[in-house]
Design a protein around this motif. Structure first.
Motif, PDB file in Angstrom:
ATOM      1  N   PRO A 103      -2.155   6.227   2.655  1.00 52.55           N
ATOM      2  CA  PRO A 103      -2.544   5.358   1.535  1.00 52.55           C
ATOM      3  C   PRO A 103      -1.351   4.892   0.706  1.00 52.55           C
ATOM      4  O   PRO A 103      -1.320   3.739   0.252  1.00 52.55           O
ATOM      5  N   LYS A 104      -0.359   5.771   0.517  1.00 52.73           N
ATOM      6  CA  LYS A 104       0.812   5.386  -0.272  1.00 52.73           C
ATOM      7  C   LYS A 104       1.621   4.312   0.445  1.00 52.73           C
ATOM      8  O   LYS A 104       2.097   3.353  -0.192  1.00 52.73           O
ATOM      9  N   PHE A 105       1.769   4.460   1.767  1.00 49.16           N
ATOM     10  CA  PHE A 105       2.531   3.449   2.503  1.00 49.16           C
ATOM     11  C   PHE A 105       1.777   2.130   2.544  1.00 49.16           C
ATOM     12  O   PHE A 105       2.384   1.058   2.496  1.00 49.16           O
ATOM     13  N   GLU A 106       0.458   2.193   2.623  1.00 47.61           N
ATOM     14  CA  GLU A 106      -0.338   0.963   2.599  1.00 47.61           C
ATOM     15  C   GLU A 106      -0.152   0.232   1.272  1.00 47.61           C
ATOM     16  O   GLU A 106      -0.031  -1.003   1.234  1.00 47.61           O
ATOM     17  N   LEU A 107      -0.130   0.976   0.164  1.00 48.64           N
ATOM     18  CA  LEU A 107       0.111   0.351  -1.138  1.00 48.64           C
ATOM     19  C   LEU A 107       1.518  -0.243  -1.202  1.00 48.64           C
ATOM     20  O   LEU A 107       1.711  -1.348  -1.736  1.00 48.64           O
ATOM     21  N   LEU A 108       2.483   0.483  -0.666  1.00 44.37           N
ATOM     22  CA  LEU A 108       3.861  -0.007  -0.696  1.00 44.37           C
ATOM     23  C   LEU A 108       3.997  -1.304   0.089  1.00 44.37           C
ATOM     24  O   LEU A 108       4.600  -2.276  -0.393  1.00 44.37           O
ATOM     25  N   THR A 109       3.449  -1.350   1.292  1.00 42.20           N
ATOM     26  CA  THR A 109       3.563  -2.569   2.107  1.00 42.20           C
ATOM     27  C   THR A 109       2.706  -3.695   1.539  1.00 42.20           C
ATOM     28  O   THR A 109       3.051  -4.872   1.682  1.00 42.20           O
ATOM     29  N   GLN A 110       1.599  -3.350   0.894  1.00 41.35           N
ATOM     30  CA  GLN A 110       0.814  -4.380   0.201  1.00 41.35           C
ATOM     31  C   GLN A 110       1.653  -4.984  -0.926  1.00 41.35           C
ATOM     32  O   GLN A 110       1.683  -6.217  -1.105  1.00 41.35           O
ATOM     33  N   GLY A 111       2.348  -4.124  -1.667  1.00 45.67           N
ATOM     34  CA  GLY A 111       3.243  -4.613  -2.718  1.00 45.67           C
ATOM     35  C   GLY A 111       4.349  -5.480  -2.149  1.00 45.67           C
ATOM     36  O   GLY A 111       4.719  -6.498  -2.742  1.00 45.67           O
ATOM     37  N   LEU A 112       4.875  -5.091  -0.986  1.00 45.12           N
ATOM     38  CA  LEU A 112       5.914  -5.891  -0.330  1.00 45.12           C
ATOM     39  C   LEU A 112       5.412  -7.313  -0.060  1.00 45.12           C
ATOM     40  O   LEU A 112       6.089  -8.293  -0.384  1.00 45.12           O
ATOM     41  N   GLU A 113       4.229  -7.422   0.526  1.00 46.16           N
ATOM     42  CA  GLU A 113       3.690  -8.748   0.846  1.00 46.16           C
ATOM     43  C   GLU A 113       3.437  -9.560  -0.422  1.00 46.16           C
ATOM     44  O   GLU A 113       3.697 -10.772  -0.463  1.00 46.16           O
ATOM     45  N   GLU A 114       2.950  -8.925  -1.464  1.00 47.43           N
ATOM     46  CA  GLU A 114       2.703  -9.642  -2.720  1.00 47.43           C
ATOM     47  C   GLU A 114       4.000 -10.095  -3.375  1.00 47.43           C
ATOM     48  O   GLU A 114       4.066 -11.185  -3.951  1.00 47.43           O
ATOM     49  N   VAL A 115       5.038  -9.283  -3.248  1.00 49.44           N
ATOM     50  CA  VAL A 115       6.351  -9.682  -3.774  1.00 49.44           C
ATOM     51  C   VAL A 115       6.893 -10.871  -2.986  1.00 49.44           C
ATOM     52  O   VAL A 115       7.383 -11.853  -3.551  1.00 49.44           O
ATOM     53  N   ILE A 116       6.805 -10.800  -1.652  1.00 53.39           N
ATOM     54  CA  ILE A 116       7.289 -11.898  -0.818  1.00 53.39           C
ATOM     55  C   ILE A 116       6.554 -13.199  -1.144  1.00 53.39           C
ATOM     56  O   ILE A 116       7.156 -14.282  -1.192  1.00 53.39           O
ATOM     57  N   GLU A 117       5.252 -13.098  -1.387  1.00 53.89           N
ATOM     58  CA  GLU A 117       4.439 -14.286  -1.683  1.00 53.89           C
ATOM     59  C   GLU A 117       4.534 -14.723  -3.141  1.00 53.89           C
ATOM     60  O   GLU A 117       3.962 -15.747  -3.522  1.00 53.89           O
ATOM     61  N   GLY A 118       5.271 -13.955  -3.958  1.00 51.77           N
ATOM     62  CA  GLY A 118       5.443 -14.324  -5.356  1.00 51.77           C
ATOM     63  C   GLY A 118       4.225 -14.083  -6.226  1.00 51.77           C
ATOM     64  O   GLY A 118       4.092 -14.680  -7.297  1.00 51.77           O
ATOM     65  N   ARG A 119       3.336 -13.215  -5.792  1.00 47.43           N
ATOM     66  CA  ARG A 119       2.117 -12.916  -6.555  1.00 47.43           C
ATOM     67  C   ARG A 119       2.440 -11.796  -7.545  1.00 47.43           C
ATOM     68  O   ARG A 119       2.153 -10.627  -7.319  1.00 47.43           O
ATOM     69  N   SER A 120       3.064 -12.159  -8.639  1.00 45.70           N
ATOM     70  CA  SER A 120       3.639 -11.166  -9.546  1.00 45.70           C
ATOM     71  C   SER A 120       2.589 -10.260 -10.181  1.00 45.70           C
ATOM     72  O   SER A 120       2.791  -9.046 -10.286  1.00 45.70           O
ATOM     73  N   ASP A 121       1.473 -10.810 -10.613  1.00 46.35           N
ATOM     74  CA  ASP A 121       0.447  -9.980 -11.247  1.00 46.35           C
ATOM     75  C   ASP A 121      -0.131  -8.970 -10.265  1.00 46.35           C
ATOM     76  O   ASP A 121      -0.310  -7.782 -10.599  1.00 46.35           O
ATOM     77  N   ASP A 122      -0.422  -9.438  -9.050  1.00 49.70           N
ATOM     78  CA  ASP A 122      -0.960  -8.532  -8.034  1.00 49.70           C
ATOM     79  C   ASP A 122       0.066  -7.456  -7.683  1.00 49.70           C
ATOM     80  O   ASP A 122      -0.282  -6.274  -7.533  1.00 49.70           O
ATOM     81  N   ALA A 123       1.322  -7.873  -7.524  1.00 47.65           N
ATOM     82  CA  ALA A 123       2.369  -6.917  -7.169  1.00 47.65           C
ATOM     83  C   ALA A 123       2.545  -5.870  -8.254  1.00 47.65           C
ATOM     84  O   ALA A 123       2.701  -4.676  -7.972  1.00 47.65           O
ATOM     85  N   ARG A 124       2.512  -6.303  -9.503  1.00 44.05           N
ATOM     86  CA  ARG A 124       2.669  -5.355 -10.612  1.00 44.05           C
ATOM     87  C   ARG A 124       1.551  -4.304 -10.587  1.00 44.05           C
ATOM     88  O   ARG A 124       1.809  -3.101 -10.744  1.00 44.05           O
ATOM     89  N   LYS A 125       0.317  -4.744 -10.359  1.00 46.50           N
ATOM     90  CA  LYS A 125      -0.815  -3.817 -10.319  1.00 46.50           C
ATOM     91  C   LYS A 125      -0.705  -2.868  -9.125  1.00 46.50           C
ATOM     92  O   LYS A 125      -0.955  -1.663  -9.242  1.00 46.50           O
ATOM     93  N   THR A 126      -0.314  -3.408  -7.966  1.00 46.32           N
ATOM     94  CA  THR A 126      -0.214  -2.580  -6.764  1.00 46.32           C
ATOM     95  C   THR A 126       0.882  -1.524  -6.913  1.00 46.32           C
ATOM     96  O   THR A 126       0.668  -0.343  -6.595  1.00 46.32           O
ATOM     97  N   LEU A 127       2.027  -1.931  -7.389  1.00 52.07           N
ATOM     98  CA  LEU A 127       3.136  -0.984  -7.542  1.00 52.07           C
ATOM     99  C   LEU A 127       2.841   0.039  -8.637  1.00 52.07           C
ATOM    100  O   LEU A 127       3.237   1.201  -8.533  1.00 52.07           O
ATOM    101  N   ALA A 128       2.134  -0.379  -9.690  1.00 56.00           N
ATOM    102  CA  ALA A 128       1.736   0.576 -10.728  1.00 56.00           C
ATOM    103  C   ALA A 128       0.751   1.592 -10.167  1.00 56.00           C
ATOM    104  O   ALA A 128       0.802   2.793 -10.501  1.00 56.00           O
ATOM    105  N   SER A 129      -0.155   1.131  -9.298  1.00 59.68           N
ATOM    106  CA  SER A 129      -1.105   2.036  -8.661  1.00 59.68           C
ATOM    107  C   SER A 129      -0.375   3.052  -7.783  1.00 59.68           C
ATOM    108  O   SER A 129      -0.693   4.246  -7.780  1.00 59.68           O
ATOM    109  N   LEU A 130       0.611   2.568  -7.044  1.00 60.72           N
ATOM    110  CA  LEU A 130       1.415   3.467  -6.225  1.00 60.72           C
ATOM    111  C   LEU A 130       2.159   4.470  -7.099  1.00 60.72           C
ATOM    112  O   LEU A 130       2.172   5.671  -6.811  1.00 60.72           O
ATOM    113  N   ARG A 131       2.768   3.969  -8.156  1.00 54.86           N
ATOM    114  CA  ARG A 131       3.537   4.849  -9.047  1.00 54.86           C
ATOM    115  C   ARG A 131       2.657   5.964  -9.602  1.00 54.86           C
ATOM    116  O   ARG A 131       3.098   7.117  -9.731  1.00 54.86           O
TER     117      ARG A 131
END
Length: 366
Positions: free
Chosen positions: A4-32
């Motif tokens: 689950p942690k790696f899935e969140l990390l790679t989900q954050g990676l894709e959101e960062v690449i796509e420039g989806r800042s709000d989604d990435a912030r939430k995903t990385l905060a969830s991982l943290r």
């Protein structure tokens, strides 16, 4: 890796690449929120990579990650010294490289060693002492240190001068405060006047050669010029991973794999937890460069697979060393030393983490 942690990390990676800042912030905060480095050592890698992704998208405003990582920094210690003394891959690579250099200059009354990225000269001091122990010291030698840090060059000169004096060897030290790709015609003219045989050494330095978006690869340019210098041989120590021209997605996964094995090895060492975490934070700076840097020309940790270095040497006119099978000494049972054509691989769980590369060149201009 499937968790689950790696899935969140790679989900954050894709959101960062796509420039989806709000989604990435939430995903990385969830991982943290799922990470507990003190309880689960593997969580440090997730923290380091999540911090790099956060900085790629938000810059240095990602203070939550930065403050957490800062808990493990030691301002009072030399991080590379800790790495070199504790992580066996580093001293083992240096020892193998020195043995290869000794083989290239054995029986010579004098020689010139060009070291690209000499740092403080730690490896060369060890080389001189090992040559002395083998009763194989030359009468005279020249060491040329190419190193952008002038303070490091001064330390290298002082250390090597003192070592040579103590061993009764005549030493000429030439420091060139430059990077490899910025050597000018005056530097090559100086090198061309130095006595042979000539040997080139570069320990964890060649991957720092810069990249430019147009024109020929600066690494190919440098190696071709190096071949024209007619060295007897070239010895390189390099990490085995591709972070050079790969896309951010590819180099993220390559980087994760490389440091996954490195950190797993680190966990097997009998050293304090604080030192393990401090060494991981040292590598966090490399991860940050590889993952978070937006301007491709500003990235410096541009590692390549060992096959790319071998191909580059061959293209430049060097011959890959064939006879590398010998009883190499491993200093940790978890590390396997595997000789291959052109290099000696330092393996952990059948993954080559570091390669010590050796190629030779016939006398005369290429």
């Amino acid at each position: 890796m499937d968790s689950p942690k790696f899935e969140l990390l790679t989900q954050g990676l894709e959101e960062v690449i796509e420039g989806r800042s709000d989604d990435a912030r939430k995903t990385l905060a969830s991982l943290r929120g799922r990470l507990d480095v003190d309880a689960f050592p593997e969580d440090m890698q997730y923290l380091i990579f999540a911090a790099a992704l956060s900085r790629r998208l938000f810059g240095n405003t990602a203070e939550e990650f930065n403050l957490y990582l800062r808990r493990y920094e030691h301002a009072q210690i030399n991080l590379f010294s800790l790495l070199a003394s504790r992580l066996p891959l580093v001293p083992m690579a240096g020892s193998i490289a020195n043995e290869l250099i000794a083989g290239l200059v054995r029986g010579q009354d004098t020689f010139t060693l060009l070291d690209v990225g000499i740092g403080t000269g730690r490896q060369e001091v060890a080389l001189l002492n090992s040559l002395a122990a083998a009763n194989a010291l030359p009468r005279q030698l020249t060491i040329v240190g190419v190193e952008p840090g002038e303070d490091s060059l001064r330390v290298a000169e002082d250390s090597l001068t003192a070592t040579a004096r103590g061993l009764g060897v005549g030493l000429r030290f030439i420091g060139i405060p430059r990077t490899a790709e910025t050597l000018g015609e005056e530097h090559w003219a100086l090198l061309n006047d130095l006595p042979g045989p000539r040997v080139v050494n570069a320990a964890f330095a060649m991957h720092h050669i810069a990249w430019r978006p147009e024109g020929e690869d600066l690494r190919d340019v440098f190696f071709r010029r190096l071949r024209q210098w007619s060295p007897t041989g070239v010895v390189l120590c390099e990490p085995n991973s591709n972070h050079h021209r790969a896309s951010v997605r590819e180099r993220f996964h390559n980087c994760w794999r490389h440091f996954y094995f490195t950190f797993q090895l680190l966990e097997e060492l009998d050293i304090p937890r604080q030192e393990k975490n401090t060494i991981k934070v040292f590598f966090a700076r490399e991860v940050d460069d590889i993952v978070s840097t937006l301007d491709e020309q500003q990235r410096s940790e541009r590692h390549e697979n060992v096959s790319a270095w071998l191909e580059r040497l061959a293209r430049s006119g060097f011959r890959l060393e064939e006879e590398l099978s010998r009883p190499w000494a491993a200093t940790h049972p978890a590390i396997n030393i595997r000789p291959q054509r052109g290099y000696v691989g330092l393996e952990y769980r059948e993954e080559t983490i570091v390669a010590v590369i050796c190629a030779t060149g016939a006398p005369g201009k290429a």
